[in-house]
Design a protein around this motif. Structure first.
Motif, PDB file in Angstrom:
ATOM      1  N   GLU A 142     -14.380  24.014  30.131  1.00 56.34           N
ATOM      2  CA  GLU A 142     -15.541  24.870  30.382  1.00 56.34           C
ATOM      3  C   GLU A 142     -15.117  26.277  30.809  1.00 56.34           C
ATOM      4  O   GLU A 142     -14.397  26.467  31.791  1.00 56.34           O
ATOM      5  N   GLY A 143     -15.558  27.263  30.030  1.00 55.16           N
ATOM      6  CA  GLY A 143     -15.239  28.659  30.330  1.00 55.16           C
ATOM      7  C   GLY A 143     -13.791  29.028  30.076  1.00 55.16           C
ATOM      8  O   GLY A 143     -13.317  30.061  30.550  1.00 55.16           O
ATOM      9  N   LYS A 144     -13.044  28.185  29.340  1.00 56.47           N
ATOM     10  CA  LYS A 144     -11.620  28.442  29.126  1.00 56.47           C
ATOM     11  C   LYS A 144     -11.315  28.891  27.692  1.00 56.47           C
ATOM     12  O   LYS A 144     -10.161  28.850  27.248  1.00 56.47           O
ATOM     13  N   GLY A 145     -12.339  29.283  26.948  1.00 54.42           N
ATOM     14  CA  GLY A 145     -12.114  29.848  25.609  1.00 54.42           C
ATOM     15  C   GLY A 145     -11.621  28.843  24.591  1.00 54.42           C
ATOM     16  O   GLY A 145     -10.857  29.197  23.683  1.00 54.42           O
ATOM     17  N   ARG A 146     -12.035  27.567  24.738  1.00 53.08           N
ATOM     18  CA  ARG A 146     -11.582  26.561  23.767  1.00 53.08           C
ATOM     19  C   ARG A 146     -12.734  26.050  22.895  1.00 53.08           C
ATOM     20  O   ARG A 146     -12.709  24.915  22.401  1.00 53.08           O
ATOM     21  N   GLU A 147     -13.730  26.899  22.662  1.00 53.42           N
ATOM     22  CA  GLU A 147     -14.862  26.499  21.810  1.00 53.42           C
ATOM     23  C   GLU A 147     -14.382  26.201  20.385  1.00 53.42           C
ATOM     24  O   GLU A 147     -14.907  25.312  19.715  1.00 53.42           O
ATOM     25  N   TYR A 148     -13.386  26.963  19.923  1.00 52.28           N
ATOM     26  CA  TYR A 148     -12.853  26.749  18.567  1.00 52.28           C
ATOM     27  C   TYR A 148     -12.224  25.354  18.442  1.00 52.28           C
ATOM     28  O   TYR A 148     -12.545  24.595  17.521  1.00 52.28           O
ATOM     29  N   GLU A 149     -11.360  25.002  19.397  1.00 50.77           N
ATOM     30  CA  GLU A 149     -10.696  23.693  19.344  1.00 50.77           C
ATOM     31  C   GLU A 149     -11.737  22.571  19.374  1.00 50.77           C
ATOM     32  O   GLU A 149     -11.659  21.601  18.615  1.00 50.77           O
ATOM     33  N   ASP A 150     -12.712  22.721  20.274  1.00 48.69           N
ATOM     34  CA  ASP A 150     -13.750  21.687  20.405  1.00 48.69           C
ATOM     35  C   ASP A 150     -14.528  21.555  19.090  1.00 48.69           C
ATOM     36  O   ASP A 150     -14.766  20.446  18.595  1.00 48.69           O
ATOM     37  N   ALA A 151     -14.892  22.706  18.501  1.00 49.79           N
ATOM     38  CA  ALA A 151     -15.721  22.680  17.279  1.00 49.79           C
ATOM     39  C   ALA A 151     -14.966  22.060  16.099  1.00 49.79           C
ATOM     40  O   ALA A 151     -15.538  21.274  15.341  1.00 49.79           O
TER      41      ALA A 151
ATOM     42  N   TRP B 261      -5.546  25.362  13.062  1.00 50.41           N
ATOM     43  CA  TRP B 261      -4.607  26.259  12.359  1.00 50.41           C
ATOM     44  C   TRP B 261      -4.596  27.653  13.005  1.00 50.41           C
ATOM     45  O   TRP B 261      -3.590  28.334  13.002  1.00 50.41           O
ATOM     46  N   LEU B 262      -5.747  28.081  13.541  1.00 55.62           N
ATOM     47  CA  LEU B 262      -5.882  29.469  14.022  1.00 55.62           C
ATOM     48  C   LEU B 262      -5.819  29.557  15.548  1.00 55.62           C
ATOM     49  O   LEU B 262      -6.327  30.500  16.137  1.00 55.62           O
ATOM     50  N   ARG B 263      -5.195  28.531  16.153  1.00 55.69           N
ATOM     51  CA  ARG B 263      -5.141  28.489  17.627  1.00 55.69           C
ATOM     52  C   ARG B 263      -4.149  29.539  18.156  1.00 55.69           C
ATOM     53  O   ARG B 263      -3.016  29.251  18.483  1.00 55.69           O
ATOM     54  N   LEU B 264      -4.594  30.786  18.172  1.00 61.75           N
ATOM     55  CA  LEU B 264      -3.785  31.905  18.663  1.00 61.75           C
ATOM     56  C   LEU B 264      -4.702  32.867  19.397  1.00 61.75           C
ATOM     57  O   LEU B 264      -5.809  33.153  18.908  1.00 61.75           O
ATOM     58  N   GLY B 265      -4.259  33.363  20.528  1.00 64.88           N
ATOM     59  CA  GLY B 265      -5.068  34.302  21.315  1.00 64.88           C
ATOM     60  C   GLY B 265      -5.531  35.478  20.475  1.00 64.88           C
ATOM     61  O   GLY B 265      -6.684  35.914  20.567  1.00 64.88           O
TER      62      GLY B 265
ATOM     63  N   PHE C 150      -6.143  35.704  17.189  1.00 68.61           N
ATOM     64  CA  PHE C 150      -7.265  35.337  16.295  1.00 68.61           C
ATOM     65  C   PHE C 150      -8.556  35.194  17.090  1.00 68.61           C
ATOM     66  O   PHE C 150      -9.620  35.614  16.656  1.00 68.61           O
ATOM     67  N   LYS C 151      -8.440  34.587  18.270  1.00 66.54           N
ATOM     68  CA  LYS C 151      -9.644  34.373  19.083  1.00 66.54           C
ATOM     69  C   LYS C 151     -10.245  35.709  19.514  1.00 66.54           C
ATOM     70  O   LYS C 151     -11.454  35.824  19.689  1.00 66.54           O
ATOM     71  N   ARG C 152      -9.376  36.715  19.685  1.00 70.43           N
ATOM     72  CA  ARG C 152      -9.885  38.032  20.111  1.00 70.43           C
ATOM     73  C   ARG C 152     -10.552  38.772  18.962  1.00 70.43           C
ATOM     74  O   ARG C 152     -11.562  39.435  19.154  1.00 70.43           O
ATOM     75  N   ILE C 153     -10.011  38.653  17.741  1.00 68.40           N
ATOM     76  CA  ILE C 153     -10.515  39.530  16.668  1.00 68.40           C
ATOM     77  C   ILE C 153     -11.478  38.826  15.705  1.00 68.40           C
ATOM     78  O   ILE C 153     -12.218  39.503  15.004  1.00 68.40           O
ATOM     79  N   LEU C 154     -11.468  37.493  15.672  1.00 72.09           N
ATOM     80  CA  LEU C 154     -12.323  36.803  14.697  1.00 72.09           C
ATOM     81  C   LEU C 154     -13.514  36.152  15.388  1.00 72.09           C
ATOM     82  O   LEU C 154     -13.356  35.547  16.453  1.00 72.09           O
ATOM     83  N   PRO C 155     -14.706  36.233  14.766  1.00 67.97           N
ATOM     84  CA  PRO C 155     -15.841  35.512  15.346  1.00 67.97           C
ATOM     85  C   PRO C 155     -15.603  34.000  15.274  1.00 67.97           C
ATOM     86  O   PRO C 155     -14.973  33.505  14.324  1.00 67.97           O
ATOM     87  N   LEU C 156     -16.120  33.281  16.277  1.00 65.56           N
ATOM     88  CA  LEU C 156     -15.920  31.833  16.344  1.00 65.56           C
ATOM     89  C   LEU C 156     -16.357  31.150  15.047  1.00 65.56           C
ATOM     90  O   LEU C 156     -15.651  30.287  14.514  1.00 65.56           O
TER      91      LEU C 156
END
Ligand SMILES: C[S@@+](CC[C@H](N)C(=O)[O-])C[C@H]1O[C@@H](n2cnc3c(N)ncnc32)[C@H](O)[C@@H]1O
Length: 301
Positions: free
Chosen positions: A25-34, A207-211, A213-219
């Motif tokens: 929660e609140g740790k920026g892992r929405e991509y991994e979860d999704a 595949w895109l688990r990189l800080g 990518f998370k900063r520049i690409l929409p979820l």
């Protein structure tokens, strides 16, 4: 970390841990979860009789089993199960079980679908746990396993540049932190087969688990790209995370009745419920049911 008898592999004990708030929660892992949920929607049956999430933690992924009549939420940590219970509620449909994957308390033909996600990377003896899981599953059932992949692009690159000593191509597991293992896809396939499963489909995720990518690409874009790349897991399993869908051979068989779901994790004898206890035919050992959680970790003395 709890001390175990020498014959028992050490357990990565989450009792009292703040895993939900420290990691999710609140740790920026929405991509991994999704992206994990995308795979589960492909690999798990849409409906069934009795589903189990082995090492379910606080029950993060339980809603992906919404089509099942009964759902067993199993974990070693009682506090994780209490969190799961607080989120999901107490009802006849959810069965909360504290137990050890190395000594499972479930009868044969207990489940027609099962998940082990983000757990096997804590197991020093994956085969022992997979064998326990296999024994509880009915023929024709589906088992979805997730594991952390040592053959990932970052590890391959770091090894090529001599920034990492361990070899990502060799099959043995790598314990990078105590009780945290990455596995080779071929090794994990061998373990599944040795445990009696028939591996079928494989998906590679995160595949895109990189800080960056998370900063520049929409979820939504990251998730859509991952979805396109996931099938590469079959031939090019180079992502950090792999899912395998396996079956238990044979035509679907009837599941054991709910009253016969549990067996003694120490003796294997069937357990019957008496008030807030589970008792075997011989009377001992006895196991407690506390606040709606079946406690099959340690017997009552
Ligand atoms: C990283 S968490 C994953 C939780 C959940 N599967 C998820 O994906 O959100 C690992 C879980 O495995 C459980 N676990 C570790 N070793 C176990 C064992 N031997 N038996 C049962 N559960 C175990 C821990 O208690 C913890 O809840």
């Amino acid at each position: 970390m709890t001390q175990q008898p020498p014959s028992q592999p050490a357990i990565c004990d989450y009792e009292g841990s703040a895993y939900r708030t420290d990691f999710w929660e609140g740790k920026g892992r929405e991509y991994e979860d999704a992206v994990e949920r995308l795979v589960l929607r492909r690999f798990l049956p849409r409906s069934g009789k009795r589903y189990v999430d082995f090492g379910a933690g606080f029950g993060r992924l339980i809603d992906e089993a919404a089509g099942f009549e009964e759902i067993v939420v199993m974990d070693y940590s009682r506090t994780m199960l209490q969190e799961a219970q607080a989120r999901l509620g107490r009802s006849e449909r959810f069965i909360y079980v504290a137990a050890d994957l190395y000594k499972l308390p479930f009868a044969a033909n207990a489940f027609d679908a099962a998940l082990l996600c983000r757990v096997v990377h804590h197991l020093a003896d994956p085969l022992a746990a997979l064998r326990q899981i296999r024994q509880s599953m009915a023929s024709g059932s589906t088992f979805v396993l997730e594991f952390a992949n040592k053959l990932n692009l970052k590890a391959i690159l770091r090894y090529a540049l001599r920034r990492q000593t361990w070899n990502p191509y060799t099959h043995e597991p790598i314990e990078f932190v105590r009780l945290n293992f990455d596995f080779h896809p071929a090794y994990m396939r061998e373990q599944l087969v040795a445990a009696g499963f028939t591996p079928r489909r494989r998906a590679a995720t995160s595949w895109l688990r990189l800080g960056l990518f998370k900063r520049i690409l929409p979820l939504r874009l990251m998730v859509a790209l991952d979805r396109l790349l996931q099938p590469l897991g079959g031939l090019f399993p180079y992502a950090p995370q792999i899912f395998v869908e396996s079956r238990v051979a044979g035509a679907p068989s009837a599941l054991v009745e709910r009253e016969r779901l549990f067996k003694c994790p120490l003796t294997g004898a069937p357990l019957r419920r008496e008030s807030d206890l589970l008792i075997s035919a011989e009377g001992n050992p006895r196991w407690a049911i506390r606040d709606g959680i079946y406690d099959l970790k340690e017997p009552l003395t």
